[in-house]
Design an enzyme around this catalytic site. Sequence first.
Site, PDB file in Angstrom:
ATOM      1  N   ASP A 198       7.469   2.113  -4.298  1.00 37.50           N
ATOM      2  CA  ASP A 198       6.626   3.260  -4.003  1.00 37.50           C
ATOM      3  C   ASP A 198       5.190   2.873  -4.354  1.00 37.50           C
ATOM      4  O   ASP A 198       4.945   1.912  -5.087  1.00 37.50           O
ATOM      5  CB  ASP A 198       7.088   4.489  -4.782  1.00 37.50           C
ATOM      6  N   TRP A 199       4.254   3.642  -3.861  1.00 34.53           N
ATOM      7  CA  TRP A 199       2.837   3.257  -3.945  1.00 34.53           C
ATOM      8  C   TRP A 199       2.371   3.164  -5.404  1.00 34.53           C
ATOM      9  O   TRP A 199       2.477   4.118  -6.173  1.00 34.53           O
ATOM     10  CB  TRP A 199       1.998   4.252  -3.164  1.00 34.53           C
TER      11      TRP A 199
END
Length: 874
Positions: free
Chosen positions: A266-267
């Site tokens: 995920d970012w």
Amino acid sequence: MAVRSNFVWLTLALSLSDLSCNASPVRQRAAVPDGFYAAPYYPTPYGGWEDSWKDSYAKAQALVGKMTLAEKTNITGGSGMFMGNPCVGNSGSAYRVGFPQLCLQDGALGVGNTDHNTAFPAGITTGATFDKDLIYARAVAIGKEFRGKGAHVFLGPSVGPLGRKPLGGRNWEGFGADPVLQGIAGALTIKGVQEQGVIATIKHFIGNEQEMYRILWPFADGVHAGVGAAMTSYNAVNGSAASQNAYLINNLLKDELGFQGFVMSDWLSHISGVASALAGLDMSMPGDTQIPLFGGSLWKFHLTEAALNGSVPVDRLNDMATRIVAPWYQFGQDKNFPAVNFHSYVSSEKGLLYPGAVPVSPIGKVNWFVDVQADHGSVARQVAQDAITLLKNDDNFLPLSTKSSLGIFGSDARVDPAGPNACGSRACNKGTLGMGWGSGVANYPYFDDPITAIKKRVENVKLYDSDDFPHTLTPSPTDDDIAIVFINSAAGENSLTVEGNHGDRDNDKFSAWHNGDKLVQKAAENYKNVIVVVHTVGPLILEPWIDLPSVKAVLFAHLPGQEAGESLANVLFGDVSPSGHLPYSITKKENDLPDSVTKLVKEIIGQPQDTYSEGLYIDYRWLNKQGIKPRYAFGHGLSYTTFNYTDAHIKIVNALSSALPPARQPKPSVAILSTEIPPASEAYEPADFSKVWRYIYSWLSKSDADKAYAVGTSSSSKSGSQIYPYPEGYSTVQKPGVPAGGGQGGNPALFDTILELDVTVQNTGSRHKGKASVQAYVQFPTDSEYDTPIIQLRDFAKTKELGTGESETVTLRLRRKDLSVWDTQKQNWVAPGALGANGKSKRYIVWLGEGSDKLFTRCFSDTLVCERGVEPPV
């Protein structure tokens, strides 16, 4: 016996990140409780052994074989946040051999950060339809729009969070608080999107159950559907961050579940270099370190260096690159895939090509304003309409006549006066709530609000555009006048705070925002007839007003997206009967559920732990176990008509001849990936190349590449003395595979149909057409040694719209997996009702009903008899 049943771990210890391997500096984590341990599992299983992926892997291996080292490491990471090309995530490319940058794009309910797109109803709304055909139709439309915009990767569906915590900020992106509802809806979404040639991403793997400080059945169904990408979660599991947790990625996802695609972080959740590569992570997104926009990365040039100096085995890098390229072939993106024609961070035709490089970024054309909506608005409206859930309808007060005199109360009745997209990422609550906030949103092309749709049908309408009830009403309401009160409750991602809510519903919790409960109460004091319309991300406690005699009807419209108006008006005025059903339970008070799910885990200093002490017992499962009657149960939903359910039959399709599924077949052989360290020249930075400031590259300077290569090829390295201390349990030998695996989603036999049930549904009403939902719940053998919930949803079906007197026969199916539990001692799925040594099987009971609290028929797996009119177990 401890059981990991329904693919949900009984215990997970959660925290933001793991500090063990080259991690970015973060706050000290609270101690992981005794007994929680992230076991090592190495090496990462090679992909390509599953039959349906073999051709794509052969092509991918051939292409990767032509890449240089720097090209391989380039495609495994993003180019940096706001850096280059248009999408929220942009992989590196290998244009020399024909592999482009991949565009990875939000959001879960439509193409995010662009224009001329459809803003579909949210996942929670879609789940409330209990309609497989509509779930699939929505997915097809979403896939077409992503492809039309040139986005290679759809960052959805979201099946984690599962909805364990009702106040969790991102529950609305998923489909409901049940693993089977999530699993079926997630798999259908993957199927519909990927059939359009777009790679779907199942997320967030796993344990992402609340937003502040961020379970496995639906992931298995998603992998079984052939999903091409998976995204890890922000939290840690059993003390190890999900993005570098070898037990989760290598063992559960890539071995047991047989996942063939690539795993991305995920970012900004990527926190280590070598450790995450060894643990099975394949792509770092968006490429930066946890503090972005400085051109730093844990991979890219560092991964190039780690491959040259021997820290990351070259076959692991080859597998990473191959896993990224294989889905590109699998879904036909190598042939006639559109170019990206939008920019996520620039809305004008021309703008900064590299917004993160301001003020030195060049300017060029970035938006072509391609309209991808087609007729998808009708799909969105159908989903929004068929999700509307009628909770209460005293004396058949609804539907309304168009001759009614209506007073409309609450700002939720109309669109935000500043415009539906006035707040970036929808991070406000100033009008009709069509979606939550954060990365899962899309821009509205238009917003059909309720007040506009109501005024089209009714002449005598007055809007009181406030969340405070007026001091005086002019004219005073008559006994025939009707008040429609609009209230809502919002939530979203914790990168944004709205009215003091940090993603999760911190402040108002189970109460409506903006004093909505008080607004309903005041309306009920002044009107004889009140209808309440609720737009919400999840359950609310309705006790302050639900039993007031003036409150005649309650509709949950969930999060309808752009089509909020006509979808609601069609139901209010009887063009259609409501056919939605609750994708969660609504309790009478907060402590009807355990503290472990209702209390948000918070600490001012440090990173807390959450041990999932409730086990499998969330939502209706907990309520049934404790004998607590909710206000409205999971699956509840009324109609304007009535249905009769008759002629139920059950048959055995495949016999449960053994408690364990057939033994896993040997894993098919795959091409052995090269382990040879490539020459340093494959990493050299090109001469006279002009770099973009802050852009993340994979090259090394000649001196750094030569130095790393010298280390990797030295005699000490070849003799096994690596410069990186490999983790405990590390091995370079590919494993034969865990017993519970064998195919995409696990052992293929788990997906064999065991029981099939038919039931005939007839519309017995005299006035209204309607659609009926049939839900199948399994009750495990009562003498089983395993602890299982009293009933558990296992399948559902929805009829077509039936006219008065019309009928339809629907079919429901239960698989071996649906009749099994996870045995931690055997490390396999066990069907406790299978044939025993005496040749007899134990009895499963399959209950058919309209909701978890409205079961009307039971069918026995041993005698194959179905009975009506019997007392349900809950």
